[in-house]
Motif scaffolding. Structure first.
Motif, PDB file in Angstrom:
ATOM      1  N   GLY A   1       0.764  -1.224   0.000  1.00  0.00           N
ATOM      2  CA  GLY A   1       0.000   0.000   0.000  1.00  0.00           C
ATOM      3  C   GLY A   1       0.797   1.278   0.000  1.00  0.00           C
ATOM      4  N   THR A   2       2.096   1.221  -0.202  1.00  0.00           N
ATOM      5  CA  THR A   2       2.897   2.439  -0.219  1.00  0.00           C
ATOM      6  C   THR A   2       3.044   2.949  -1.642  1.00  0.00           C
ATOM      7  N   ALA A   3       2.995   4.266  -1.773  1.00  0.00           N
ATOM      8  CA  ALA A   3       3.190   4.890  -3.071  1.00  0.00           C
ATOM      9  C   ALA A   3       4.512   5.635  -3.045  1.00  0.00           C
ATOM     10  N   PRO A   4       5.505   5.195  -3.801  1.00  0.00           N
ATOM     11  CA  PRO A   4       6.786   5.897  -3.772  1.00  0.00           C
ATOM     12  C   PRO A   4       6.686   7.245  -4.459  1.00  0.00           C
ATOM     13  N   GLU A   5       7.481   8.194  -3.999  1.00  0.00           N
ATOM     14  CA  GLU A   5       7.639   9.435  -4.735  1.00  0.00           C
ATOM     15  C   GLU A   5       8.512   9.179  -5.954  1.00  0.00           C
ATOM     16  N   TYR A   6       8.446  10.082  -6.899  1.00  0.00           N
ATOM     17  CA  TYR A   6       9.332  10.006  -8.049  1.00  0.00           C
ATOM     18  C   TYR A   6       9.853  11.396  -8.349  1.00  0.00           C
ATOM     19  N   GLY A   7      11.121  11.446  -8.724  1.00  0.00           N
ATOM     20  CA  GLY A   7      11.766  12.711  -9.021  1.00  0.00           C
ATOM     21  C   GLY A   7      12.626  12.577 -10.265  1.00  0.00           C
ATOM     22  N   ILE A   8      13.232  13.695 -10.670  1.00  0.00           N
ATOM     23  CA  ILE A   8      13.993  13.697 -11.907  1.00  0.00           C
ATOM     24  C   ILE A   8      15.250  14.543 -11.762  1.00  0.00           C
ATOM     25  N   GLN A   9      16.359  13.994 -12.246  1.00  0.00           N
ATOM     26  CA  GLN A   9      17.579  14.773 -12.417  1.00  0.00           C
ATOM     27  C   GLN A   9      17.392  15.588 -13.698  1.00  0.00           C
ATOM     28  N   LEU A  10      17.447  16.893 -13.580  1.00  0.00           N
ATOM     29  CA  LEU A  10      17.105  17.752 -14.702  1.00  0.00           C
ATOM     30  C   LEU A  10      18.104  17.635 -15.844  1.00  0.00           C
ATOM     31  N   PRO A  11      17.640  17.784 -17.067  1.00  0.00           N
ATOM     32  CA  PRO A  11      18.551  17.855 -18.202  1.00  0.00           C
ATOM     33  C   PRO A  11      19.228  19.226 -18.248  1.00  0.00           C
ATOM     34  N   VAL A  12      20.060  19.429 -19.207  1.00  0.00           N
ATOM     35  CA  VAL A  12      20.687  20.716 -19.519  1.00  0.00           C
ATOM     36  C   VAL A  12      21.724  21.111 -18.475  1.00  0.00           C
ATOM     37  N   GLN A  13      21.372  21.038 -17.174  1.00  0.00           N
ATOM     38  CA  GLN A  13      22.256  21.560 -16.131  1.00  0.00           C
ATOM     39  C   GLN A  13      23.507  20.729 -15.932  1.00  0.00           C
ATOM     40  N   SER A  14      23.520  19.486 -16.352  1.00  0.00           N
ATOM     41  CA  SER A  14      24.755  18.707 -16.402  1.00  0.00           C
ATOM     42  C   SER A  14      24.703  17.863 -17.665  1.00  0.00           C
TER      43      SER A  14
ATOM     44  N   VAL B   1      12.102   0.644  -1.226  1.00  0.00           N
ATOM     45  CA  VAL B   1      12.477   1.947  -1.784  1.00  0.00           C
ATOM     46  C   VAL B   1      11.324   2.922  -1.611  1.00  0.00           C
ATOM     47  N   HIS B   2      11.654   4.169  -1.256  1.00  0.00           N
ATOM     48  CA  HIS B   2      10.637   5.194  -1.004  1.00  0.00           C
ATOM     49  C   HIS B   2      10.564   6.267  -2.073  1.00  0.00           C
ATOM     50  N   GLN B   3      11.659   6.454  -2.815  1.00  0.00           N
ATOM     51  CA  GLN B   3      11.621   7.425  -3.907  1.00  0.00           C
ATOM     52  C   GLN B   3      12.425   6.906  -5.085  1.00  0.00           C
ATOM     53  N   ILE B   4      11.876   7.089  -6.278  1.00  0.00           N
ATOM     54  CA  ILE B   4      12.483   6.582  -7.505  1.00  0.00           C
ATOM     55  C   ILE B   4      12.861   7.771  -8.378  1.00  0.00           C
ATOM     56  N   GLN B   5      14.129   7.837  -8.754  1.00  0.00           N
ATOM     57  CA  GLN B   5      14.550   8.856  -9.700  1.00  0.00           C
ATOM     58  C   GLN B   5      14.442   8.276 -11.110  1.00  0.00           C
ATOM     59  N   VAL B   6      13.751   9.019 -11.970  1.00  0.00           N
ATOM     60  CA  VAL B   6      13.508   8.541 -13.318  1.00  0.00           C
ATOM     61  C   VAL B   6      14.211   9.456 -14.327  1.00  0.00           C
ATOM     62  N   ARG B   7      14.496   8.904 -15.489  1.00  0.00           N
ATOM     63  CA  ARG B   7      15.085   9.660 -16.588  1.00  0.00           C
ATOM     64  C   ARG B   7      14.482   9.158 -17.885  1.00  0.00           C
ATOM     65  N   PHE B   8      14.105  10.072 -18.756  1.00  0.00           N
ATOM     66  CA  PHE B   8      13.419   9.716 -19.981  1.00  0.00           C
ATOM     67  C   PHE B   8      14.307   9.950 -21.197  1.00  0.00           C
ATOM     68  N   ARG B   9      14.284   9.028 -22.137  1.00  0.00           N
ATOM     69  CA  ARG B   9      14.909   9.262 -23.427  1.00  0.00           C
ATOM     70  C   ARG B   9      14.054  10.265 -24.206  1.00  0.00           C
ATOM     71  N   SER B  10      14.719  11.164 -24.918  1.00  0.00           N
ATOM     72  CA  SER B  10      13.975  12.192 -25.652  1.00  0.00           C
ATOM     73  C   SER B  10      14.858  12.757 -26.751  1.00  0.00           C
ATOM     74  N   ARG B  11      14.190  13.283 -27.802  1.00  0.00           N
ATOM     75  CA  ARG B  11      14.897  13.898 -28.915  1.00  0.00           C
ATOM     76  C   ARG B  11      14.747  15.409 -28.929  1.00  0.00           C
TER      77      ARG B  11
END
Length: 323
Positions: free
Chosen positions: A14-27, A290-300
């Motif tokens: 019953g737990t819902a993990p948070e999800y976050g993102i390492q921003l593009p461009v800045q590194s 795990v309580h938070q998942i960092q995600v990264r998306f492929r993109s053009r």
């Protein structure tokens, strides 16, 4: 979840993990940057952060390097935005998403300087800071700034203790250590949060031990899924042995993602497909603890990335609760 509180959750159920993102461009390391980022800038960074804010992401993250030596520049590039300046700018153009340094190499700077910068950021953002810290790995940065690279672990250990004091509620913080010694110097404004979450990055035994004993959270350095259960068990064991009973936010970094069926080569490691299938795969993380998942998306393009972020928040985020 109130700002300043760790994500607790339970080990599945019953737990819902948070999800976050390492921003593009800045590194823009060649390990993960997309080709379109080379020509991107402020407007693109702001647009992506706003997209994450709208989509319900828990945080946006920014890296930290003062300078990259020539020997590493071909792989790492020299594009590394300053985390304090970047996150402060993004705080002003977003509403609720939290602001994570992933990670700040805080041993390169005096803790009172770091505290002044990040306390002001937390104050101005209304309490949205998560301070992620790490030991660093670029020898030349340390040598140029006069910090002993070989002792960077010990430097980070004491710096964390000093930051705990300097980011606490006291206007005149006190810390007496081997490397840093201060009291009687007042710093206002104080952080908006009563307790700034401090997440420790790294997957070496020393980093995991540091996270277990000194952190409010753990940011792994790309551990594959099959390694995470062992790392999490070590974190729990070390905290239990030390009598630490406060919550620890355990993180994970997912494989690259593409929501839907791509019509271009997204790489063999990328997870793609319909939202239900991606959510089923990602639910393995909360089942591990795990309580938070960092995600990264492929993109053009920036537009495609914004679309991916929106689709994830709309179609996958609600499905991540572990049954």
């Amino acid at each position: 979840m109130a700002r300043g509180e760790a994500v607790t959750g339970s080990d599945g159920g019953g737990t819902a993990p948070e999800y976050g993102i390492q921003l593009p461009v800045q590194s823009q390391s060649t390990l993960y940057a997309e080709p379109w980022e080379a020509g991107a800038g402020r407007d693109d960074l702001v647009a992506v952060a706003r997209a994450a804010d709208r989509a319900g992401f828990g945080y946006v993250a920014c890296c930290d390097h003062v300078g990259v030596p020539r020997r590493l520049a071909p792989a790492m590039s020299t594009v590394w935005y300053d985390p304090v300046a970047t996150l402060a700018h993004l705080a002003a153009v977003t509403d609720r998403v939290r602001l994570l340094s992933h990670v700040a190499v805080v041993g390169l700077r005096h803790p009172l300087l770091t505290a002044k910068q990040y306390a002001t950021l937390d104050h101005l953002s209304g309490g949205r800071l998560i301070l992620g810290v790490g030991a660093g790995h670029v020898r030349e940065e340390f040598e140029t700034l006069g910090v002993d690279f070989t002792q960077r672990g010990a430097v980070l250990d004491e710096t964390i203790d000093a930051l705990r004091a300097a980011l606490g509620p006291e206007e005149f913080p006190v810390h007496h250590g081997k490397l840093h010694d201060f009291e009687g110097l007042g710093q206002l404004p104080r952080p908006a949060q009563r307790h700034v979450p401090l997440w420790v990055g790294g997957s070496s035994p020393a980093a995991v031990r540091r996270a277990a004993l000194k952190g409010d959270g753990w940011l792994p350095q790309g551990d594959p899924r099959d390694r995470l259960p062992g790392q999490i068990a070590t974190l729990r064991r070390l905290r239990a042995q030390a009598g630490v009973d406060t919550p620890l936010t355990v993180g994970a970094i997912a494989e690259p993602l593409y929501v839907g069926r791509p019509d271009w080569d997204v790489g063999r490691r990328t997870l793609s497909g319909p939202p239900e299938a991606l959510a089923e795969s990602l639910r393995e993380f909360p089942a591990m603890g795990v309580h938070q998942i960092q995600v990264r998306f492929r993109s053009r393009s920036r537009t495609e990335l914004e679309d991916q972020i929106a689709a994830f928040g709309r179609d996958i985020g609600p499905l991540l609760t572990q049954e």
